[in-house]
Design an enzyme around this catalytic site. Sequence first.
Site, PDB file in Angstrom:
ATOM      1  N   ASP A  11      -3.932  -1.698 -10.611  1.00 58.36           N
ATOM      2  CA  ASP A  11      -3.504  -0.653 -11.532  1.00 58.36           C
ATOM      3  C   ASP A  11      -4.717  -0.240 -12.341  1.00 58.36           C
ATOM      4  O   ASP A  11      -5.438  -1.093 -12.861  1.00 58.36           O
ATOM      5  CB  ASP A  11      -2.411  -1.173 -12.478  1.00 58.36           C
ATOM      6  CG  ASP A  11      -1.090  -1.367 -11.755  1.00 58.36           C
ATOM      7  OD1 ASP A  11      -0.921  -0.796 -10.659  1.00 58.36           O
ATOM      8  OD2 ASP A  11      -0.222  -2.089 -12.279  1.00 58.36           O
ATOM      9  N   ASP A 130       9.822   3.701  -7.439  1.00 55.83           N
ATOM     10  CA  ASP A 130      10.139   2.651  -8.404  1.00 55.83           C
ATOM     11  C   ASP A 130      11.653   2.592  -8.485  1.00 55.83           C
ATOM     12  O   ASP A 130      12.296   3.599  -8.795  1.00 55.83           O
ATOM     13  CB  ASP A 130       9.564   2.983  -9.789  1.00 55.83           C
ATOM     14  CG  ASP A 130       8.037   2.971  -9.775  1.00 55.83           C
ATOM     15  OD1 ASP A 130       7.455   2.198  -8.994  1.00 55.83           O
ATOM     16  OD2 ASP A 130       7.432   3.753 -10.529  1.00 55.83           O
TER      17      ASP A 130
END
Lengths: 251, 193
Positions: A11, A130
């Site tokens: 990330d 997600d």
Amino acid sequence: MITKRIIPCLDIKDGRTVKGINFENIKDAGDPVELAIEYAKQGADELVFLDITATNEKRKTLSELVTRIAKHINIPFTVGGGISSVEDVSILLNSGADKISVNTSAVKNPQLIKDLANQFGSQCVVLAIDTKFEDNDWFVYLNGGRVKTDFKTMDWAKQAVALGAGEILLTSMNNDGTKNGFAIDITKQISEAVNVPVIASGGAGNMQHFKNIFKNGKADAALAASVFHYKEIGIPELKTYLKENNIEIRL
Amino acid sequence: MKVSIVKYNAGNVQSVLFALERIGISATVTDDKEVLTTSDKVIFPGVGEASSAMQYLKSKNLDELIVNLKQPVLGICLGMQLMCKYSEEGNTNCLGIFENHIKLFKGDIKVPQIGWNTIYDLKTNLYEGIKENEYMYFVHSYYAELSEYTIAKTNYGIEYSSSLQKNNFYAAQFHPEKSSDAGQQLLENFIKL
């Protein structure tokens, strides 16, 4: 035989690797290029870079970072985060990314998947979802897990593949950061329902979790971040363990 | 050593350039006839769709140029498929260097094939120092059938040509530029041909 893939995820925020729990409490986790080189050396099959700030702060390109990564590593990598147009993708691919992932922008504008597949080929279009289980079903979330939608994950996955998505990166928000294992049920359901590879993400805590998501969850690849970043699981040991458990793995 | 990469509308050019840089080769990306024909080595990469790529090659007269090259040429991925005779993708007549037909994967497998798979029955100096059943990185929906030109095989639902060779023309379905150390070895071998 084609192998299952182990994919460390980095990330990215402001050019640094970061890690949070359930998409929150972001902590610094090092230089992405150095980490990428290290992962490639250890036997990672692929890498994913997600710019987690991109959607919220409308930050566009990671192209400089992508070029630095592409110069230094000799395995494939995907870049995602805040990608919302054919032009964004063109820049990232020309900078050296092998694939890109789209998430929020594709839900808001499904035509984007079709446009990207037509222009660059399905093989470089990864649909990131997600997802969270609530009210007895799995739903799609947007903006890094902050915004709930009414879309059911299964429906969206099928629609996206029909539009041209070449791969699905499925992150379970219920599992992400818990280290209690991947979401086996939804991964298996999606993997059986679509004819493209499914990358399972969220929840890796030990080596058995990887075995389970490949054997029971029918994942084609498994993605994890913190267990690799904080060296709780070594990639060579993990791959040896999986091979010993009769899972096809590149050693 | 002058190495050129064919510039057209379906290139994974950056990755190939960077991979060559890692082995100390500075290559030129070009569609210039003079530069391509006088290079020591030519790489014909490709990610994309067959019919639009062929159309573009023809519009630039690169189709004729490529088939007439005399130095070692390496086609990669779509580049390899375009070097074959015909592709089911867009019903495309391709360059015809190899007689092979390119077909869509069928059956109970995921398409595209994305990931690491083994190559075996390796032939020619292109595979010098690369072991049987080495893993290479593949991303493709269409495959080349086996033929007399096959110099590496791979199995994905069906056994197919993951690499071809005829005279000065070499080709790989996988991406050596993304296949870790083994892929790098293949690129080094090609440069030494």
